[in-house]
Design a protein around this motif. Sequence first.
Motif, mmCIF file in Angstrom:
data_model
loop_
_atom_site.group_PDB
_atom_site.id
_atom_site.type_symbol
_atom_site.label_atom_id
_atom_site.label_comp_id
_atom_site.label_asym_id
_atom_site.label_seq_id
_atom_site.Cartn_x
_atom_site.Cartn_y
_atom_site.Cartn_z
ATOM 1 N N SER A 1 32.148 -0.336 0.645
ATOM 2 C CA SER A 1 32.537 -0.460 -0.761
ATOM 3 C C SER A 1 31.843 0.615 -1.591
ATOM 4 C CB SER A 1 32.166 -1.848 -1.294
ATOM 5 O OG SER A 1 32.873 -2.863 -0.605
ATOM 6 N N GLU B 1 41.175 -2.377 2.009
ATOM 7 C CA GLU B 1 40.805 -1.058 1.502
ATOM 8 C C GLU B 1 40.202 -1.122 0.098
ATOM 9 O OE1 GLU B 1 44.319 1.361 1.878
ATOM 10 O OE2 GLU B 1 43.979 1.696 4.024
ATOM 11 N N SER B 2 40.261 -2.268 -0.546
ATOM 12 C CA SER B 2 39.670 -2.423 -1.874
ATOM 13 C C SER B 2 38.153 -2.493 -1.786
ATOM 14 C CB SER B 2 40.188 -3.707 -2.540
ATOM 15 O OG SER B 2 41.585 -3.673 -2.710
ATOM 16 N N ASP B 3 37.490 -2.319 -2.920
ATOM 17 C CA ASP B 3 36.034 -2.432 -3.028
ATOM 18 C C ASP B 3 35.669 -3.913 -2.998
ATOM 19 O OD1 ASP B 3 33.388 -2.706 -4.148
ATOM 20 O OD2 ASP B 3 33.558 -0.663 -4.916
ATOM 21 N N VAL C 1 35.407 -6.970 -5.960
ATOM 22 C CA VAL C 1 36.353 -8.091 -5.902
ATOM 23 C C VAL C 1 35.593 -9.424 -5.930
ATOM 24 C CG1 VAL C 1 38.049 -9.269 -4.454
ATOM 25 C CG2 VAL C 1 38.153 -6.789 -4.718
ATOM 26 N N VAL D 1 42.309 -8.463 -10.948
ATOM 27 C CA VAL D 1 42.116 -7.798 -9.659
ATOM 28 C C VAL D 1 43.424 -7.736 -8.874
ATOM 29 C CG1 VAL D 1 40.989 -7.993 -7.399
ATOM 30 C CG2 VAL D 1 39.701 -8.452 -9.487
ATOM 31 N N LEU E 1 44.618 -6.256 -4.855
ATOM 32 C CA LEU E 1 44.016 -5.851 -3.582
ATOM 33 C C LEU E 1 44.870 -4.803 -2.882
ATOM 34 C CD1 LEU E 1 42.950 -9.355 -2.221
ATOM 35 C CD2 LEU E 1 41.506 -7.661 -3.346
ATOM 36 N N THR E 2 44.194 -3.886 -2.194
ATOM 37 C CA THR E 2 44.873 -2.856 -1.420
ATOM 38 C C THR E 2 44.544 -3.059 0.060
ATOM 39 O OG1 THR E 2 44.659 -1.289 -3.248
ATOM 40 C CG2 THR E 2 45.172 -0.380 -1.077
#
Length: 522
Positions: free
Chosen positions: A108, A392-394, A398, A410, A412-413
């Motif tokens: 992250s 792939e999100s931080d 999150v 938020v 999400l990826t």
Amino acid sequence: MMACASPSIKASLKFGAKAFRKSCAPGCLKSTMSFPVPQTPDGLYSPIRLQNRAYGSNLIVTAFKSRCLNTTLSSTNGSPKVPEERVTVLVIGGGGREHALCYALERSPSCDAVFCAPGNSGIAQSGDATCIPDLEITNSEAVISFCRNWGVGLVVVGPEAPLVAGLANDLVKAGIPTFGPSSEAAALEGSKDFMKKLCDKYNIPTAKYRTFTKPADAKQYVKDQGAPIVVKADGLAAGKGVIVAMTLDEAFEAIDTMLVEGSFGSAGSRIVIEEFLEGEEASFFALVDGETALPLESAQDHKRVGDGDVGPNTGGMGAYSPAPIVTEELKKKVMESIILPTVKGMSHEGCKFVGVLYAGLMIEKKSGLPKLIEYNVRFGDPECQVLMMRLESDLAQVLLAACHGELGKVSLTWSPELATVVVMASEGYPGAYKKGSVIKNLDEAEQVSPAVKIFHAGTAFDTDGNFVAAAGRVLGVTAKGKDIEEARAKAYDALNVVDWPEGFYRHDIGWRALKHPHMVAH
């Protein structure tokens, strides 16, 4: 009671990056040493003993990211504070799930450093976290003191037992953002009777059931309902408190084991007997901030110990993500009929849920509709491994958003690739097994492909510095691929490199997904 709050951080990392990296490069610290540590709230410094591969009284050290050690401190009302976009994280637990969380947190961008308590030797060696084997996670005051001394701005509680015991309550009361529910909210997992009554009250679809404390009454109910039928210990039983009885005699034996013999202690002093549901199981995860729920990608695990889904249930022998059975339409139904009513119901009951809701679902064969089998109040293991490989999100940001009640902001990826994990377990698991067998070639196995990651669930070091098995489930060999075939091939190629004669694994992880050969991630 909410399990998270928005306090200020009361301590900060103070020592220099170059000195730290020079002294404590991961995997090469040969001798015991001490050096300055962060200032405590009373302005004092205290040395901490650091030793690599010492799974005893000394702190196992890997290297922090250099950026964390050069962070500029700001001050609010005279209290030092790490800037909001940077955070030091403590993960509570020491299994494969916790290793996967450390791996995602370490990647992250906003995460400066990751601690894991107690962690394990494999987590420490991997460089994904600095393990703290001597921190007593059952002692809230010790955890709070560590967080203050080391500038921890987020605690992520992995296992269910500390949550049910109230660790999150104590951390939040001390002003430390904590991802994990209060003990009151953790009753969703800690008591199956509590979960079932919540389902009744808020019209959440689940299997028909009755709760019993007297063996005779329970057996009469089983006679009336017939077999197959499911007998569950009400409390936490380390994943062993569910018996799927295919005959009346098996059900009677399960009842006696729990209510008469007391094999599960207080966890089995009350039992839930529920109808047997036929269909396909799936795991559904959602992050919750007390009011809002954010669904994660789907995953599906393999509970039975043997190929072809035979043998006794385990904690999980493998998983893959996404699960083809969880379509977008089904995900919408699960959110509307199960997850959101649960979140609202818990709020109405005065125990808002903050953390991850892990719903074990049965997609009924006759209706195609989801029913809730059980709730867990933490990430699943091994599902967490495939989810963290694809996220792939931080993750740090999150989870902080969940703690601050801001999940509505938020999104999400996820990686478009699929992921699968195959668990390597000690011979004899889930029954009696031996500890201490040597495991070799783990570095070589991870080098099979850049898409391979080995998560350590139960490893230690022997006196010669070799990895040895220290649990039933020991390793989670995980891989990503453009489709399920490629992900499986990479995972099994890595498994073939691992040299561990006393270990075993299933050879058919992902077999359901193979029925959808062109499956791609959502």
